[in-house]
Scaffold this motif. Structure first.
Motif, mmCIF file in Angstrom:
data_model
loop_
_atom_site.group_PDB
_atom_site.id
_atom_site.type_symbol
_atom_site.label_atom_id
_atom_site.label_comp_id
_atom_site.label_asym_id
_atom_site.label_seq_id
_atom_site.Cartn_x
_atom_site.Cartn_y
_atom_site.Cartn_z
ATOM 1 N N UNK A 149 5.483 -5.662 -4.534
ATOM 2 C CA UNK A 149 6.771 -5.016 -4.824
ATOM 3 C C UNK A 149 6.659 -4.086 -6.034
ATOM 4 N N UNK A 150 6.028 -4.586 -7.077
ATOM 5 C CA UNK A 150 5.896 -3.769 -8.299
ATOM 6 C C UNK A 150 5.077 -2.512 -8.019
ATOM 7 N N UNK A 151 3.964 -2.691 -7.296
ATOM 8 C CA UNK A 151 3.100 -1.525 -7.011
ATOM 9 C C UNK A 151 3.845 -0.487 -6.178
ATOM 10 N N UNK A 152 4.790 -0.958 -5.378
ATOM 11 C CA UNK A 152 5.562 -0.027 -4.539
ATOM 12 C C UNK A 152 6.660 0.675 -5.340
ATOM 13 N N UNK A 153 6.907 0.180 -6.558
ATOM 14 C CA UNK A 153 7.941 0.790 -7.382
ATOM 15 C C UNK A 153 9.248 0.026 -7.402
ATOM 16 N N UNK A 154 9.255 -1.201 -6.878
ATOM 17 C CA UNK A 154 10.488 -2.005 -6.857
ATOM 18 C C UNK A 154 10.562 -2.886 -8.104
ATOM 19 N N UNK A 155 11.784 -3.336 -8.437
ATOM 20 C CA UNK A 155 11.977 -4.278 -9.556
ATOM 21 C C UNK A 155 11.903 -5.694 -9.011
ATOM 22 N N UNK A 190 13.511 1.454 4.767
ATOM 23 C CA UNK A 190 14.474 2.443 4.284
ATOM 24 C C UNK A 190 14.155 2.848 2.844
ATOM 25 N N UNK A 191 13.614 1.904 2.067
ATOM 26 C CA UNK A 191 13.218 2.235 0.690
ATOM 27 C C UNK A 191 12.075 3.237 0.697
ATOM 28 N N UNK A 192 11.137 3.079 1.616
ATOM 29 C CA UNK A 192 10.002 4.014 1.697
ATOM 30 C C UNK A 192 10.483 5.397 2.122
ATOM 31 N N UNK A 193 11.376 5.424 3.103
ATOM 32 C CA UNK A 193 11.814 6.699 3.673
ATOM 33 C C UNK A 193 12.875 7.394 2.826
ATOM 34 N N UNK A 194 13.562 6.640 1.946
ATOM 35 C CA UNK A 194 14.678 7.228 1.209
ATOM 36 C C UNK A 194 15.870 7.464 2.119
ATOM 37 N N UNK A 197 0.793 -1.229 0.000
ATOM 38 C CA UNK A 197 0.000 0.000 0.000
ATOM 39 C C UNK A 197 0.827 1.282 0.000
ATOM 40 N N UNK A 198 2.169 1.170 -0.134
ATOM 41 C CA UNK A 198 3.013 2.383 -0.141
ATOM 42 C C UNK A 198 3.871 2.415 -1.400
ATOM 43 N N UNK A 199 4.433 3.590 -1.671
ATOM 44 C CA UNK A 199 5.396 3.750 -2.770
ATOM 45 C C UNK A 199 6.776 4.026 -2.175
ATOM 46 N N UNK A 200 7.803 3.458 -2.802
ATOM 47 C CA UNK A 200 9.149 3.755 -2.317
ATOM 48 C C UNK A 200 9.504 5.208 -2.655
ATOM 49 N N UNK A 201 10.469 5.728 -1.940
ATOM 50 C CA UNK A 201 10.921 7.114 -2.127
ATOM 51 C C UNK A 201 11.394 7.294 -3.573
ATOM 52 N N UNK A 202 11.053 8.435 -4.192
ATOM 53 C CA UNK A 202 11.367 8.595 -5.619
ATOM 54 C C UNK A 202 12.840 8.460 -5.987
ATOM 55 N N UNK A 203 13.764 8.754 -5.064
ATOM 56 C CA UNK A 203 15.175 8.657 -5.485
ATOM 57 C C UNK A 203 15.752 7.266 -5.269
ATOM 58 N N UNK A 204 14.961 6.354 -4.705
ATOM 59 C CA UNK A 204 15.489 5.027 -4.399
ATOM 60 C C UNK A 204 15.208 4.057 -5.539
ATOM 61 N N UNK A 205 16.256 3.294 -5.899
ATOM 62 C CA UNK A 205 16.057 2.158 -6.793
ATOM 63 C C UNK A 205 16.019 0.912 -5.915
ATOM 64 N N UNK A 206 14.994 0.085 -6.095
ATOM 65 C CA UNK A 206 14.874 -1.090 -5.225
ATOM 66 C C UNK A 206 14.804 -2.353 -6.070
ATOM 67 N N UNK A 207 15.696 -3.318 -5.761
ATOM 68 C CA UNK A 207 15.704 -4.608 -6.454
ATOM 69 C C UNK A 207 15.261 -5.691 -5.489
#
Ligand code: SF4
Lengths: 194, 469
Positions: free
Chosen positions: B394-400, B452-456, B363-373
């Motif tokens: 993971x995909x909905x949150x913006x992770x690969x 940490x991915x959410x917070x950047x 239900x959250x998005x990762x911080x825009x400057x973070x790349x997450x694998x």
């Protein structure tokens, strides 16, 4: 393998603790299927600047250490990965002996199988070797002693079986293969038990 | 009767020829695992002498270290980092074909990181000796198997004779009593223990983890803990087999079946250290005192609680680590800006790890400057995660969501960060350059990494109580 009895060289100091095998050879150079030619990558990211030129700050690049083959390294040398590429790279870069207060288990095992003599000494001896870094040392493997420039000698002990192999210039594989009958008897005994 | 440790029982069962007159013992190897990076030179050593593989059925191969984690293109071409990595994989496949060794290549539904796939399939069993040209072989000790990493020359020894020359290690008991607080994971416990024992404290020893907090861990948690034994210098870690072990193994494809399984299980339970046995050293840890933890330096022993401060330490090694990490002594570790988050590796890429990370991200998005694998540990983990919809989280949150493999744990396949970037990683090594030249690594649990991915920035996961509110 060539028998190794004596190694003579000036010492070079790398007094950093916990030098891991990723520093000795970074993972990106492990994409090889052979053992040869890894010397250029020994301590790669410390030894070379990003543009590929030698880092003048790094001990092994200093002109006074040119050709040194005895490395006095900080505590817990060779920790981390089991990559045998680490001793392969060091040997190819001309290092024949590493002395520290502690040497990681897998690295030490790998080193001794490749003619790289790994010696553990007390903190007191280590401090004195570091203090006189650059002195002429001779590693006498037969008598297990480090002979110093001032004429004194420091005894050390390395694995006796590995030492015999180094002195004779033979590897352990031949010895193990000759034990096949005992190994097969063990396998049969176990199958019987199972 | 003599009171024996678990280690001593395992050792005695496998000693083919005892040590004698300065010569190490000859130890039998039940299971030999190989992968593409450390085996080619070993096969070459055999070829040079014209020696066959003695027991090909006791070696199992997979491809994991240098394999791409990007999906193949429409022609089935995989995004190899370079021709050398592809050549390594092809060399392994050819060596296995030539010597009749079973291999989980691209076409296998069980391919994965060697220390994830072998237990998953039930190849890893209590009471075994297991070796691999990889230091994290210690992982398999979670099952009460004596498992340790070896070099490539020793890989050749095992291929040629199924044996190793081995000096008997000493024993170190790490007793962990009490209960881990809610939200504290096996990874946090492992980092805490490394902080206590030190990165060289286990050298020359086999560690046995024991105590009520260890009994309470899942098999995945025990694998995470044993995986990190080598980061204390101990080539092997052990946990005694118990009901948790046996239930986890029941029904695994390579495990014994029916009455054979029950007979084996009785034997496995008998492996536990006897009351009154003696260890060479013992360390006591209070589980209740363990907090979510991360590393601040360039070895896994430089650990702080996530709400703690980077220590003000003297000494050249600490100063060098701080300079590399770009951290100020005394600063809070939480809040340090993060560029990349990596969920993966043989430490933390099993299904419960992915669930932990997904629970934080849902239900959250990762911080825009973070790349997450997010890189599952095996094809089986990937399938199970997808069946639960974790990939969608993971995909909905913006992770690969990537293909299984070692990936950014070692970066051999091209999955690396850029110089200077800070990676919060669930892997096991924060050495300089481990995730790419100049890259800075902070080791953490999957939940901390996701938070940490959410917070950047380095951040604690919400505690279970907060989440419920
Ligand atoms: S995930 Fe990392 S530590 Fe584990 S086997 Fe792969 S490279 Fe080694």
């Amino acid at each position: 393998m060539e028998p190794i009895r004596r190694i003579e060289s000036r010492s070079v100091a790398l007094p950093i603790a916990n030098i891991d095998t990723d520093q000795i050879i970074p993972a990106r150079f492990l994409t090889t299927t052979t053992r040869e030619g890894l010397g250029r990558h020994a301590f790669h990211d410390w030894r070379w600047l990003p543009d590929g030129s030698p880092n003048p700050e790094f001990a092994l690049n200093r002109p006074e250490h040119a050709g040194a083959s005895i490395l006095v390294a900080g505590h817990n040398f060779g920790c981390g990965s089991s990559r045998e590429h680490a001793p392969w790279a060091l040997v190819d870069a001309g290092i024949r002996c590493v002395i520290s207060t502690a040497i990681a288990d897998i690295f030490r095992n790998n080193a001794l199988k490749n003619g790289l003599v790994a010696i553990v000494v007390s903190a007191r001896v280590h401090a004195s070797l570091l203090e006189r870094a650059g002195e002429r040392l001779a590693i006498d493997l037969t008598h297990e002693r480090i002979e110093r420039e001032d004429g004194s000698a420091i005894p050390f002990a390395i694995d006796p079986f590995a030492r015999d192999c180094l002195l004779a210039g033979v590897d352990e594989l031949g010895w193990l293969i000759a034990r096949r009958p005992q190994i097969e008897a063990f396998e049969e005994r176990r199958a019987w038990n199972a | 009767m003599e009171a024996l440790t678990l280690f001593e029982k395992l050792w005695r069962r496998h000693e083919v020829i005892p040590a004698e007159g300065g010569r190490p013992a000859v130890l039998y190897v039940d299971l030999h695992l190989i992968h593409e990076v450390t085996s080619p030179q070993a096969f070459a050593m055999l070829d040079a002498r014209g020696i066959p593989v003695a027991r090909p059925e006791r070696t199992l191969a997979t491809i994991d270290h240098s394999t791409p984690t990007g999906a193949p293109d429409l022609d089935g071409e995989r995004p190899w980092a370079n021709p050398a990595t592809r050549a390594q994989v092809e060399t392994l496949l050819a060596n296995c074909r030539r010597h009749g060794i079973a291999v989980h290549g691209w076409d296998s539904p069980h391919r994965g990181i060697v220390h994830v796939m072998a237990p998953e399939l039930g190849h890893t069993l209590p009471g075994m000796t297991i070796v691999c040209g990889d230091s994290h072989t210690s992982t398999h000790g979670a099952f009460g198997a004596l498992a340790f990493g070896i070099g490539s020359t020793e890989v050749a020894h095992v291929l040629a004779t199924q044996c190793l020359l081995k000096r008997k290690p000493r024993t170190l008991a790490v007793h962990v009593e009490g209960r881990l607080a809610p939200g504290v994971t096996a990874k946090d416990l492992a980092l805490h223990v490394i902080g206590v024992v030190g990165v060289d404290g286990g050298t020359g020893h086999v560690i046995e983890f024991r105590g009520s907090a260890i009994r309470a861990l899942s098999m995945e948690g025990r694998m995470t803990l044993c995986n990190l034994s080598i980061e204390m210098g101990a080539p092997a870690g052990l946990v005694a087999p118990d009901a948790t072990t046996i239930e986890w193994l029941r029904g695994r494809p390579a495990a014994p079946v029916g009455e054979d399984f029950e007979t084996a299980a009785r034997d496995w339970l008998s492996l536990a250290s006897d009351p009154g046995c003696r260890y060479d050293r013992e360390v006591h840890i209070d589980a209740g005192a363990v907090r979510p933890s991360v590393t601040w330096g360039t070895d896994p022993g430089k650990v702080v609680p996530i709400d703690g401060r980077i220590p003000v330490e003297a000494g050249a090694t600490a100063a060098k680590a701080l300079a590399y990490m770009g951290f100020a002594p005394g600063a809070a570790i939480a809040g340090q800006p993060v560029d990349v988050v990596f969920i993966g590796s043989c430490t933390n890429a099993r299904l419960p790890d992915l669930r932990d990370a997904a629970a934080v991200l849902r239900g959250h998005r990762i911080h825009p400057r973070v790349r997450m694998l997010v890189v599952p540990g095996s094809e089986a983990v990937k399938r199970a995660a997808e069946a639960e919809g974790l990939d969608a989280v993971f995909r909905a949150a913006g992770a690969e969501w990537r293909e299984p493999g070692c990936s950014m744990c070692i970066g051999m396949n091209g999955d690396i960060a850029r110089p200077g970037e800070l990676v919060v990683s669930t892997s096991n090594r924060n050495f300089e350059g481990r995730q790419g030249p100049g890259v800075r690594t902070v080791l953490a649990s999957p939940a901390t990494a996701a938070a940490s991915a959410l917070a950047g920035a380095i951040a604690a996961a919400p505690s279970p109580a907060e989440e419920a509110a």
